[in-house]
Design a protein around this motif. Structure first.
Motif: not given
Lengths: 435, 312
Positions: A42-43, A46, A51, A84-87, A112, B225-226, B230, B278, B281, B284-285
Motif C-alpha cells: 500500500x506504500x 508498488x 491500493x 507490506x511497505x513493498x519490503x 511483487x 528487492x530485499x 530503505x 488502504x 497505511x 505508519x511511515x
C-alpha cells in the motif's frame, strides 16, 4: 536491572500490550466470523498499484459475504489488509500478525514476486495458510511448486509471465507489427516477459529491434529510448510501469518513434491514457487476461466504480477481485459442508470450484448467490471470474485466455480475444524453434 | 496464548537481523563516526554468500548450489563481507563525513544492481529460493525450529555484544572514539587514523554480512528487492533512537523501532474502518518519522546515551 526501567523497554511493553489487546478484542467479537487477510503493497515501490488491488479484493470478499448473508449460510466474512511497505521483512511480519493474532487462514497475496516468495517460504506454508497472489507473475513459484515448497497452498489469479508474453507477441503480430523494439522494467516481470515475447515473436516469423532494460524512477530515459530506436523498429513494446511509462512514451514520441505500441497488462491503466492523451494512442494495443464481453468483468467494473468512486480500469483489479472471491467462496463452502477453514481445506475447495468440469458461474452478488446455491445443492461449479474462466494447474498457476483492446474516444474497447489453444500452439512453435 | 508466543518468537527473530546490523553500524558510526550509508549492500553480500554456499542447485545458474553446512555459510558471509568492507574502505575511508556517505550509498546501490544483473549466479530478479533453514529438517514443528532459531539469534547477539563491549573498552576502542571526537588530535598522538578507521569499518561490515546471512537462511528466499536503501535508513533510525555509541542502545533501538513499525500497523487497523485501511497505511511511515524527529529534538543522544568509558 537498570535496563528494565529504561524508557525503551517501557515503550516496547506498551506497544506489545496494544497488539495483544487489539487481538483479544477482535477475538471476542462475533461468534462466527472468518477473516480474509491481505498483505499488499500500500506504500513503497508498488503502493500505487496496491491500493486499487486491495479495494478490488475487498469488493470480492464483500460480495461473497452479501450473497452468503442473503442465503443465510456460512459465517460473516471480514476483510483485513496490511501494508507490506513493498519490503519482505515488513510483509512477513504483517502476515504473521494476521495469522497468529487474527487467526487468518487465507491471504490475498502480495503484488511483487520478491515479496510473495519470502512470505511463502518463511510463513504461510509452514502455518498451513493458503495464499492467492494477485500480481506475482514470476516463474519462481512454478519452480517452488515443483520442488514441493508450496505444498499446494499457493495460487495466482494472474497468469505467469511466460503465458502473458506469448499472448502479447501474438497480439503484436496480429496488429501487423513486424519489428517491435522493447523497453522493459529491470525486474523479474520485465526480464521474463521480454524474453518470452522475443521467442514467441520470432516463432511467429517476426523480427525484434533492440530490447532495452530500464531502472525505475529516473528523471529521463533519453538514452534508453535512443537505443530502442536504433535499427528502425516499427513499434514499441512497453514493459513499463505507469509512472515511468509516461516518460518512455514522451521520449519515444519526441524522437519521432512510430506511434505504434504494444502494452502489457501493467500499462492497462486509464490514468496513463489520460496523461498521455488518447489521440497519440490510436494504434496502441493493450492485452489483458480475460475474454471479450466477459459479464463478470463488466459487473465487477461497474460495482467497483459504485463502491469506491474510482476507476475500475487498471492493472490487478480483475485478478484482485477474483482472489477475494475465490477465498470467500472457499470459506463459505467449507462452512456449508461443516469443514474447518484451514489453509489446506480451502486450497482443496479452491481447486474444486475452478476448472472446466463444473457448471459455469459468474461474479457480482447475484452471480455469487447462484454459485453458492449450486455448491449447496452439491453441484460442481466452475468460477468464471473477472479474469475469465479460471483453471489452476497443480502448481497453482492459472491459465486464462486473453483479450485485446484499443482506445476509442478515450475508452478501452475489446477488439478480439486470444484463446488458450492459440497460445499453446505458439508455445509449441517456440519449443520447436529452440530445439 | 501459544499464537501470541509464536508471533513474538517470529517478531524477535526478524528483529535480530536489525539488531545485529545496528550493532555493526554502531562500531562504524557510533564509535568511530564513519557515516556508512551502505548497510544494505554489505547485508546483501552476506546474504548472497550464504545463499550461494548453502543453497540448492538451480538449473539456470553456473555457480553455486554447494549445499554446505549453514554454519560454514555464515562464517564465509562474515569473511566475504569483511573483504568487501576492506575493498570499499580502502577506496572510500580517506573521504570525510558526507563524501563517505555519498560514496558508500552509491556502492550499496551498485551492489544491488550487480545482484540484479548477474543472473548466472544470483538468478537476478527471480531470486534464490528454497534456501535451507537450520533445524527445519530435524524438527517437524515450525514452532520448535523457530524457537531454536531464536536461541541461535540470542547467542549470536550476546557474543557480538560482549565482543564489541570488550573492544570499545580496550585501548583500541579508545582510539576509535578519539578519532570520532578529533581526528587531528588522534593523528598528532601518533595513531594511524586510516588503519583504525579501516579496521572498524571491516569489523562492522563483517557483522552486517552475518546479519544478511542469518536473514537469508531464515526467510529462505532472497532477491535484490530485499536490499534496497530503505533497509539502511531503518537501521540508522534504530541506532539513533536507541543511542549511538552505546551497544545496548543499538539493541534497544532496534527492538523499539521494529516494535513500533509492527505495532503501528495493528493499531492503525484497529482504529480505522476497513474502507480507509488502504489510505491509512501511510500513517505508519508518519508515526515512525515523528518518533525520530521527536527523539532528535528532545533526546538527541537516544534512549540509552553513550556512557563515559575509562579504557584500561
Amino acid at each position: 536491572m537498570k535496563v528494565l526501567q529504561s524508557k525503551g523497554v517501557r515503550i516496547l511493553g506498551a506497544a506489545m500490550l496494544c497488539m495483544a489487546a487489539s487481538s483479544l478484542f477482535n477475538a471476542s467479537m462475533a461468534a462466527c466470523e472468518h477473516k480474509v487477510g491481505a498483505v499488499l503493497s500500500l506504500t513503497g515501490a508498488y503502493g500505487a498499484h496496491g491500493v486499487p488491488i486491495s479495494r478490488a479484493a475487498q469488493l470480492g470478499v464483500e460480495q461473497v459475504n452479501e450473497a452468503r448473508a442473503a442465503l443465510g449460510v456460512g459465517c460473516e466474512l471480514v476483510y483485513d489488509v496490511r501494508d507490506s511497505n513493498t519490503q519482505a521483512s515488513v510483509a512477513v511480519d504483517a502476515a504473521r500478525k494476521l495469522i497468529d493474532l487474527e487467526g487468518v487462514t487465507a491471504l490475498v497475496g502480495p503484488i511483487s514476486s520478491g515479496i510473495t516468495a519470502p512470505l511463502l517460504s518463511s510463513v504461510t506454508v509452514e502455518k498451513d495458510v493458503v495464499v492467492v497472489a494477485t500480481a506475482s507473475t514470476s516463474s519462481t513459484f512454478t519452480n517452488m511448486g515443483k520442488r514441493g515448497e508450496t505444498k499446494g497452498l499457493f495460487f495466482r489469479t494472474l497468469s505467469s509471465d511466460s503465458l502473458q508474453a506469448v499472448a502479447a507477441a501474438m497480439m503484436a503480430y496480429e496488429a501487423g507489427f513486424r519489428k517491435p523494439a522493447i523497453i522493459y522494467f529491470n525486474n523479474d516481470w520485465g526480464k521474463n516477459n521480454q524474453a518470452g515475447f522475443i521467442d514467441a515473436f520470432k516463432a511467429l516469423g517476426g523480427e525484434i529491434g533492440n530490447s532495452v532494460p530500464f531502472n525505475p524512477d529516473q528523471p529521463s530515459y533519453r538514452s534508453e529510448i535512443t537505443k530502442t530506436l536504433e535499427g528502425d523498429p516499427d513499434s514499441l513494446y512497453m514493459l513499463s510501469n505507469t509512472q515511468d511509462g509516461v516518460k518512455h512514451f514522451r521520449d519515444w514520441i519526441r524522437f519521432d518513434g512510430p506511434q505504434n505500441f504494444i502494452m502489457p497488462q501493467g500499462m492497462n491503466d486509464s490514468a496513463f491514457v489520460d496523461t498521455v492523451g488518447a489521440d497519440l494512442l490510436k494504434n496502441a494495443w493493450f492485452i489483458s487476461p480475460g475474454t471479450p464481453a466477459n459479464s463478470s468483468l463488466e459487473k465487477m467494473e461497474s460495482d467497483f466504480q459504485v463502491r469506491w468512486d474510482a476507476t475500475p480500469k487498471g492493472p490487478g483489479r480483475n485478478s484482485g477481485y477474483d482472489a477475494g472471491v475465490l477465498i470467500g467462496l472457499a470459506m463459505v463452502t467449507a462452512d456449508m459442508r461443516g469443514l474447518d477453514t484451514s489453509g489446506s481445506t480451502l486450497a482443496k475447495i479452491i481447486r474444486e470450484i475452478t476448472g472446466p468440469d463444473g457448471e459455469e458461474h459468474y461474479g457480482g452478488v447475484d452471480g455469487l448467490k447462484a454459485a453458492i446455491k449450486a455448491i449447496k445443492a452439491g453441484k460442481n461449479i466452475w468460477y468464471v471470474g473477472a479474469t475469465g474462466p479460471i483453471d489452476f494447474d497443480p502448481y497453482g498457476d492459472v491459465a486464462t485466455p486473453f483479450v485485446m483492446m484499443k482506445i476509442k474516444d478515450g475508452d478501452y474497447v475489446d477488439v478480439g480475444g486470444i484463446s488458450l489453444e492459440e497460445v499453446s500452439e505458439v508455445k509449441a512453435k517456440v519449443r520447436a524453434m529452440n530445439n | 496464548m501459544i499464537d501470541i508466543l509464536s508471533f513474538l518468537i517470529f517478531f524477535f527473530i526478524v528483529c535480530s537481523f536489525y539488531i545485529i546490523s545496528s550493532l555493526g553500524l554502531n562500531i562504524q558510526y557510533g564509535f568511530t563516526g564513519m557515516f556508512n550509508v551502505g548497510i544494505a549492500g554489505f547485508f546483501a553480500v552476506g546474504a548472497y554468500t550464504s545463499a550461494i554456499l548453502t543453497g540448492p542447485n538451480y538449473a539456470d545458474t553456473i555457480f553455486g548450489g554447494f549445499g554446505l553446512p549453514i554454519i560454514l555459510g555464515w562464517v564465509c558471509a562474515i569473511i566475504v563481507s569483511g573483504i568487501a568492507g576492506l575493498l570499499v574502505g580502502l577506496i572510500t575511508l580517506k573521504l570525510r563525513e558526507d563524501f563517505l556517505a555519498i560514496s558508500t550509498f552509491g556502492i550499496a546501490i551498485s551492489l544491488q544492481l550487480v545482484a540484479l544483473n548477474v543472473e548466472s549466479v544470483t538468478r537476478g530478479p527471480n531470486g534464490l529460493y528454497a534456501l535451507p533453514k537450520p533445524f527445519a529438517h530435524i524438527f517437524d514443528s515450525p514452532f520448535v525450529s523457530n524457537v531454536c532459531y531464536l536461541i541461535i539469534c540470542i547467542v549470536v547477539i550476546t557474543m557480538i555484544y560482549y565482543a564489541l563491549e570488550r573492544a570499545v573498552r580496550s585501548p583500541w576502542g579508545r582510539v576509535l572514539r578519539s578519532i570520532r571526537e578529533d581526528e587531528v588530535a588522534a593523528e598528532a598522538l601518533g595513531k594511524n587514523v586510516f588503519m583504525y578507521r579501516l579496521q572498524a569499518f571491516i569489523l562492522g561490515c563483517g557483522i552486517m554480512g552475518l546479519a544478511g546471512a542469518m536473514y537469508a537462511n531464515f526467510v529462505r528466499f532472497i532477491s535484490p528487492q530485499d536490499f534496497l536503501p530503505i533497509f539502511t535508513i531503518q537501521v540508522y533510525v534504530m541506532l539513533i533512537v536507541g543511542g549511538k555509541g552505546n551497544n545496548l542502545g543499538a539493541i534497544v533501538g532496534a527492538i523499539v523501532i521494529w516494535a513500533l513499525w509492527s505495532a503501528s500497523d495493528s493499531l492503525i487497523n484497529f482504529i480505522v474502518t476497513p474502507d480507509f485501511q488502504t489510505q491509512a497505511a501511510a500513517l505508519r511511515i508518519i508515526i515512525v518519522g515523528m518518533v525520530l524527529v521527536l527523539m532528535l529534538v528532545f533526546k538527541p543522544s537516544g534512549i540509552l546515551p553513550e556512557k563515559k568509558h575509562v579504557s584500561g
